[in-house]
Design a protein around this motif. Structure first.
Motif, PDB file in Angstrom:
ATOM      1  N   UNK A  36       0.454  -5.436  -8.467  1.00 19.47           N
ATOM      2  CA  UNK A  36      -0.180  -4.779  -7.535  1.00 19.47           C
ATOM      3  C   UNK A  36       0.690  -4.193  -6.502  1.00 19.47           C
ATOM      4  N   UNK A  37       0.792  -2.887  -6.199  1.00 20.43           N
ATOM      5  CA  UNK A  37       1.626  -2.566  -4.983  1.00 20.43           C
ATOM      6  C   UNK A  37       0.909  -1.072  -4.466  1.00 20.43           C
ATOM      7  N   UNK A  38       1.110  -0.703  -3.357  1.00 18.67           N
ATOM      8  CA  UNK A  38       0.378   0.355  -2.754  1.00 18.67           C
ATOM      9  C   UNK A  38       1.145   1.608  -3.007  1.00 18.67           C
ATOM     10  N   UNK A  39       0.630   2.681  -3.348  1.00 16.42           N
ATOM     11  CA  UNK A  39       1.521   3.988  -3.916  1.00 16.42           C
ATOM     12  C   UNK A  39       1.029   5.110  -2.854  1.00 16.42           C
ATOM     13  N   UNK A  40       0.285   5.276  -2.020  1.00 16.83           N
ATOM     14  CA  UNK A  40       0.196   6.266  -0.910  1.00 16.83           C
ATOM     15  C   UNK A  40      -0.811   5.647  -0.022  1.00 16.83           C
ATOM     16  N   UNK A  44      -5.718   6.292   0.670  1.00 20.50           N
ATOM     17  CA  UNK A  44      -5.085   5.032   0.413  1.00 20.50           C
ATOM     18  C   UNK A  44      -5.063   4.852  -1.275  1.00 20.50           C
ATOM     19  N   UNK A  45      -4.175   4.443  -1.875  1.00 22.67           N
ATOM     20  CA  UNK A  45      -4.147   4.427  -3.303  1.00 22.67           C
ATOM     21  C   UNK A  45      -3.050   3.137  -3.693  1.00 22.67           C
ATOM     22  N   UNK A  46      -3.525   2.348  -4.619  1.00 19.63           N
ATOM     23  CA  UNK A  46      -2.761   1.323  -5.096  1.00 19.63           C
ATOM     24  C   UNK A  46      -2.234   1.657  -6.595  1.00 19.63           C
ATOM     25  N   UNK A  47      -1.447   0.689  -7.334  1.00 23.34           N
ATOM     26  CA  UNK A  47      -1.060   0.758  -8.699  1.00 23.34           C
ATOM     27  C   UNK A  47      -1.428  -0.552  -9.011  1.00 23.34           C
ATOM     28  N   UNK A  48      -2.138  -0.842 -10.068  1.00 22.84           N
ATOM     29  CA  UNK A  48      -2.428  -2.059 -10.784  1.00 22.84           C
ATOM     30  C   UNK A  48      -1.894  -2.127 -12.289  1.00 22.84           C
ATOM     31  N   UNK A 134      -3.585   3.828 -11.460  1.00 23.78           N
ATOM     32  CA  UNK A 134      -3.377   4.247  -9.999  1.00 23.78           C
ATOM     33  C   UNK A 134      -4.945   4.350  -9.670  1.00 23.78           C
ATOM     34  N   UNK A 137      -8.815   4.027  -3.318  1.00 20.69           N
ATOM     35  CA  UNK A 137      -9.631   3.215  -2.717  1.00 20.69           C
ATOM     36  C   UNK A 137     -10.893   3.476  -2.222  1.00 20.69           C
TER      37      UNK A 137
ATOM     38  N   UNK B  13      -0.882  -7.198   0.524  1.00 17.54           N
ATOM     39  CA  UNK B  13      -0.204  -7.426  -0.653  1.00 17.54           C
ATOM     40  C   UNK B  13       1.184  -7.717  -0.424  1.00 17.54           C
ATOM     41  N   UNK B  15       5.168  -7.898  -1.335  1.00 15.67           N
ATOM     42  CA  UNK B  15       6.489  -7.038  -1.622  1.00 15.67           C
ATOM     43  C   UNK B  15       7.615  -7.683  -1.603  1.00 15.67           C
ATOM     44  N   UNK B  37       7.469  -3.305  -9.691  1.00 13.99           N
ATOM     45  CA  UNK B  37       6.817  -4.662 -10.512  1.00 13.99           C
ATOM     46  C   UNK B  37       7.219  -4.381 -11.874  1.00 13.99           C
ATOM     47  N   UNK B  49       7.665   2.896  -7.477  1.00 11.50           N
ATOM     48  CA  UNK B  49       6.897   4.167  -6.930  1.00 11.50           C
ATOM     49  C   UNK B  49       7.644   4.546  -5.752  1.00 11.50           C
ATOM     50  N   UNK B 129       1.170  11.355  -2.859  1.00 11.61           N
ATOM     51  CA  UNK B 129       2.393  11.501  -2.001  1.00 11.61           C
ATOM     52  C   UNK B 129       3.482  11.073  -2.679  1.00 11.61           C
ATOM     53  N   UNK B 130       3.325  10.178  -3.665  1.00  8.24           N
ATOM     54  CA  UNK B 130       4.199   9.091  -4.660  1.00  8.24           C
ATOM     55  C   UNK B 130       4.253   9.433  -5.893  1.00  8.24           C
ATOM     56  N   UNK B 167       4.592   4.367   1.728  1.00 13.05           N
ATOM     57  CA  UNK B 167       3.048   3.859   1.781  1.00 13.05           C
ATOM     58  C   UNK B 167       2.796   2.923   2.772  1.00 13.05           C
TER      59      UNK B 167
END
Lengths: 239, 239
Positions: A36-40, A44-48, A134, A137, B13, B15, B37, B49, B129-130, B167
């Protein structure tokens, strides 16, 4: 030209540990993931990243929603075993823990979680065995302050393992080859055939009141794998 | 229905910290990112990202290759400042560090790195944005054993910051509001206007031999921001 591939380079990537859940057609499931990481930030968006073989992946594809609960460092191994080493095709995982349902309907697991977030899939990328979703949230909440459980802590301090469907899964044989030395029989390590957990007599199993120095054959008959709950009969001696 | 959004949930999260590099038309650049990841094991693929505004993003789009160096815990802040808070549009970052060029031609940074990996973009997802790039590894190497630098360690122990294009960037005002209390003038905190680093007299700047308890106005004139290298004149008092 350097073209060798030392896969140990991948082990230096740092991760947390999360319960990822989804719901589809009224059926709920969840699994452990470390990816899991935040992408924007705005929005607010995360990637899983989720393995395509997993039931949670099937539900995410169907409904386009998922939730992530970030586990705290105090999370007991059996809880990780429940979500990480058992399949929702066989048991109803969510019936065994506390959760809330909010914006997306996903069960946001609250047991052992520091916080959770949930949202809708807005894009995805094909990672081969895995899909990277992606997620924008829709809601997020902090449940308590605490230290997030990292994958490094889980491996080093809790002696935890990755399931075979995780990208970070390592073949037990290769992983243990360098550690294996000739030991007296009483101090030999035993490996769980279900999840790969290694019982090490030198460490014991303090979470289950097994003191350091307890040989495998002196474990109580009712002792079970602290990760996946398998019985002693599922263990075999590490060569 | 729970639809509130407490963005602090995102801070749980976990990192690592990485230097991401690329090369296009013979020009090289690199930047810090915390968003890496592993997505699959066979073949080995990772997700990375990158902010669309960054020069490294431009080079990755053009050439379809990138390299990731995983930083060790001993990485000094000025090195992170070089790659994280300066733009390759203004300076030649790679001229200021050691690297090797291998399978993809990308400069794999070896300074302060535990390991590196490099490969080709095989898929991507639009994160707003990413962009999230899925990269199939062509080569990987371990340089030394050590503890990977985590983002938590960078923030808590090194008092490090995120650049505005990350992010995980947080508005300084919001972040510091809860920490600000009335202090004697001599112990007031000062913030770097370039990168957001906070000089805290209570902590000093041990990496640059500034002992704890040193007020900002007693710092030597030649002292510079340990993250981005800005001078004292770029700092202003934290309200």
């Amino acid at each position: 030209m350097e073209t060798t591939m030392d896969r140990k380079a991948l082990y230096d990537i740092s991760y947390g540990l999360y319960v990822i859940t989804s719901i589809a057609d009224g059926r709920m499931n969840g699994q452990i993931a470390n990816t899991v990481f935040q992408v924007s930030s705005t929005p607010a968006k995360i990637a899983v990243s989720i393995n395509k073989e997993n039931l949670t992946h099937e539900y995410i594809l169907k409904s386009g929603v998922l939730a992530v609960s970030t586990l705290g460092q105090e999370t007991p191994l059996p809880f990780i075993g429940l979500f990480g080493f058992k399949s929702g095709r066989e048991i109803d995982k969510l019936s065994q823990c506390a959760y809330v349902q909010g914006a997306t309907g996903c069960p946001c697991v609250t047991d052992h979680a520091l916080s959770y977030m949930e949202g809708k899939v807005v894009a995805s990328a094909d990672g081969g065995t895995h899909t990277v979703f992606i997620v924008e949230l829709a809601a997020a909440a902090v449940l308590k302050k605490g230290t997030p459980l990292t994958y490094a802590y889980y491996q080093e301090v809790k002696n935890g393992k990755a399931p075979k469907t995780a990208p970070t899964y390592k073949e037990a044989a290769a992983e243990n080859a360098s550690k294996t030395t000739e030991k007296e029989s009483s101090m030999k390590k035993y490996e769980c055939g279900i999840c790969g957990y290694i019982y090490d007599p030198e460490a014991g199993d303090p979470e289950n009141n097994i003191p350091a120095g307890t040989p495998f054959d002196k474990l109580p008959d009712e002792w079970t794998c602290p990760i996946c709950g398998a019985g002693k009969e599922d263990f075999s001696e590490v060569a």
